[in-house]
Design a protein around this motif. Sequence first.
Motif, mmCIF file in Angstrom:
data_model
loop_
_atom_site.group_PDB
_atom_site.id
_atom_site.type_symbol
_atom_site.label_atom_id
_atom_site.label_comp_id
_atom_site.label_asym_id
_atom_site.label_seq_id
_atom_site.Cartn_x
_atom_site.Cartn_y
_atom_site.Cartn_z
ATOM 1 N N SER A 12 0.728 -1.148 0.081
ATOM 2 C CA SER A 12 -0.014 0.066 0.086
ATOM 3 C C SER A 12 0.977 1.250 0.036
ATOM 4 O O SER A 12 0.441 2.224 -0.250
ATOM 5 C CB SER A 12 -1.053 0.087 1.401
ATOM 6 O OG SER A 12 -0.188 0.010 2.481
ATOM 7 N N ALA A 40 3.514 -3.024 -6.818
ATOM 8 C CA ALA A 40 2.599 -1.825 -6.849
ATOM 9 C C ALA A 40 2.981 -0.738 -7.650
ATOM 10 O O ALA A 40 2.186 -0.167 -8.377
ATOM 11 C CB ALA A 40 2.723 -1.100 -5.474
ATOM 12 N N TRP A 68 -7.074 3.677 -6.385
ATOM 13 C CA TRP A 68 -6.660 3.794 -4.908
ATOM 14 C C TRP A 68 -7.684 3.897 -4.003
ATOM 15 O O TRP A 68 -7.946 3.209 -2.868
ATOM 16 C CB TRP A 68 -5.625 4.856 -4.476
ATOM 17 C CG TRP A 68 -4.295 4.367 -5.079
ATOM 18 C CD1 TRP A 68 -3.713 4.688 -6.327
ATOM 19 C CD2 TRP A 68 -3.575 3.443 -4.556
ATOM 20 N NE1 TRP A 68 -2.435 3.865 -6.583
ATOM 21 C CE2 TRP A 68 -2.187 3.055 -5.441
ATOM 22 C CE3 TRP A 68 -3.651 2.458 -3.308
ATOM 23 C CZ2 TRP A 68 -1.217 2.240 -5.127
ATOM 24 C CZ3 TRP A 68 -2.390 1.582 -3.219
ATOM 25 C CH2 TRP A 68 -1.416 1.556 -3.855
ATOM 26 N N ASP A 70 -10.760 2.630 -4.892
ATOM 27 C CA ASP A 70 -11.395 1.420 -4.843
ATOM 28 C C ASP A 70 -10.657 0.166 -3.874
ATOM 29 O O ASP A 70 -11.302 -0.658 -3.406
ATOM 30 C CB ASP A 70 -11.456 0.786 -6.400
ATOM 31 C CG ASP A 70 -12.448 -0.332 -6.422
ATOM 32 O OD1 ASP A 70 -12.963 -0.767 -5.523
ATOM 33 O OD2 ASP A 70 -12.445 -0.759 -7.715
ATOM 34 N N THR A 71 -9.134 0.551 -3.992
ATOM 35 C CA THR A 71 -8.470 -0.349 -2.978
ATOM 36 C C THR A 71 -8.878 -0.376 -1.701
ATOM 37 O O THR A 71 -8.782 -1.492 -1.173
ATOM 38 C CB THR A 71 -7.028 -0.108 -3.381
ATOM 39 O OG1 THR A 71 -6.643 -0.483 -4.731
ATOM 40 C CG2 THR A 71 -6.131 -0.816 -2.372
ATOM 41 N N SER A 72 -9.159 1.010 -1.192
ATOM 42 C CA SER A 72 -9.492 1.121 0.124
ATOM 43 C C SER A 72 -10.788 0.673 0.565
ATOM 44 O O SER A 72 -11.038 0.079 1.602
ATOM 45 C CB SER A 72 -9.660 2.824 0.423
ATOM 46 O OG SER A 72 -10.700 3.366 -0.108
ATOM 47 N N SER A 74 -11.875 -2.132 -0.951
ATOM 48 C CA SER A 74 -11.674 -3.529 -0.822
ATOM 49 C C SER A 74 -11.243 -4.067 0.233
ATOM 50 O O SER A 74 -11.489 -5.313 0.586
ATOM 51 C CB SER A 74 -10.820 -4.092 -2.132
ATOM 52 O OG SER A 74 -11.502 -3.627 -3.461
ATOM 53 N N SER A 76 -8.193 -4.574 3.534
ATOM 54 C CA SER A 76 -7.062 -5.590 3.524
ATOM 55 C C SER A 76 -7.252 -6.754 4.424
ATOM 56 O O SER A 76 -8.239 -6.860 4.962
ATOM 57 C CB SER A 76 -5.834 -4.630 4.436
ATOM 58 O OG SER A 76 -5.876 -4.595 5.721
ATOM 59 N N LEU A 120 -6.837 -9.218 -5.923
ATOM 60 C CA LEU A 120 -6.201 -8.291 -6.747
ATOM 61 C C LEU A 120 -6.743 -8.323 -8.054
ATOM 62 O O LEU A 120 -6.730 -7.200 -9.072
ATOM 63 C CB LEU A 120 -4.913 -8.429 -6.519
ATOM 64 C CG LEU A 120 -3.936 -7.481 -7.613
ATOM 65 C CD1 LEU A 120 -4.250 -5.960 -7.035
ATOM 66 C CD2 LEU A 120 -2.354 -7.852 -7.103
ATOM 67 N N LEU A 123 -9.772 -6.483 -8.748
ATOM 68 C CA LEU A 123 -9.642 -4.999 -8.759
ATOM 69 C C LEU A 123 -8.946 -4.519 -9.930
ATOM 70 O O LEU A 123 -9.419 -3.589 -10.514
ATOM 71 C CB LEU A 123 -8.707 -4.811 -7.389
ATOM 72 C CG LEU A 123 -8.301 -3.348 -7.053
ATOM 73 C CD1 LEU A 123 -9.732 -2.588 -6.677
ATOM 74 C CD2 LEU A 123 -7.418 -3.111 -5.945
ATOM 75 N N THR A 290 -4.923 -0.585 3.990
ATOM 76 C CA THR A 290 -5.412 0.053 2.956
ATOM 77 C C THR A 290 -6.695 0.942 3.227
ATOM 78 O O THR A 290 -7.461 1.323 2.625
ATOM 79 C CB THR A 290 -6.000 -0.785 1.933
ATOM 80 O OG1 THR A 290 -6.953 -1.834 2.626
ATOM 81 C CG2 THR A 290 -4.706 -1.749 1.432
#
Length: 331
Positions: A12, A40, A68, A70-72, A74, A76, A120, A123, A290
């Motif tokens: 991250s 990354a 990023w 969307d990553t948050s 999703s 951790s 991942l 994503l 994340t």
Amino acid sequence: MKVDLALQGGGSHGAFTWGVLDRLLEDETLEFAGISGTSAGAINAAVMASGFARDGRGGARAALDAFWRDTSRSGSPFAPLDSRAAGPFALDNLPGYRWINSFWQSFSPYQLNPLNINPLKDLLRRHVDIDALRAGPMRLFITATSVETGRARVFTHADLSLDALVASACLPHLFQAVEIDGEPYWDGGYTGNPALYPLIYDTEALDLLLVRINPLVRKGTPRRNVEIIDRLSEITFNASLIGEMRAIAFVARLMREGRLDTGRYKAMRLHMIADDADLAPLGASSKLNTTLPFLERLHGFGRHAASKWLAAHRADIGVRPTLDIEGEFLG
């Protein structure tokens, strides 16, 4: 002015590179010829290039922002532990983190995740356009490590795929190896974090800008087992980069001394954006954090570091190198 980008991996902490790219894309005088990325760094490169192919610089910035965020959402692997209790960075201060970490280290991903579920890839499917990467104006070089040979494989052109991106970010203690053309691959950081040689041999740009997010120096001797493992990982992931820097410095010295044919060798101008003051104090566990406030904090660090570098060295691009390789990497 054409510039190549070399983007390190680091979980991250890649949100720092998001901030750097966000700022660099605002400078319309910079043209990005090639991008080499690992883990990354590879993902940032692919998302940025996808957005750029759709809608230029604005599209690239919007794509990185969307990815990023969307990553948050999703999450951790440690999201259920309530990261608010740990503050913005230190997941290892959470009750239960060390127990879960020890539990994970007792089993392989083949035992814990027999169905090989890797969020991942889903994503990336939402944010990366592989066809655009293959046809777009930016040349991408994505590094993964062959499990069988221990060598780096650089994916580019028609070889680019979602699997190549997932392989580049495949930490072997968390995920099963990614098979591509019948060969298993792990994280590219073991053999190139990032690989510089594709940019030297396969693009015309002479200016190469490294975005470094892993500290080269960490004072003190780690004593807890988890700290020892974390430091070993940092050393391993920096080793290939240091080796390439040593080779570049050697060639540059021979060229200065007139001992090499300048028609056959490129006099590279290397630059670097880094922020050890803000990133080095963060523990390895923070690379799994994340949460949006943490990612936005890293993004801010990256924008500030890029702005500071541009103010100091923008006029040097195309003229002279600004990275002291021997002092930074070989001293």
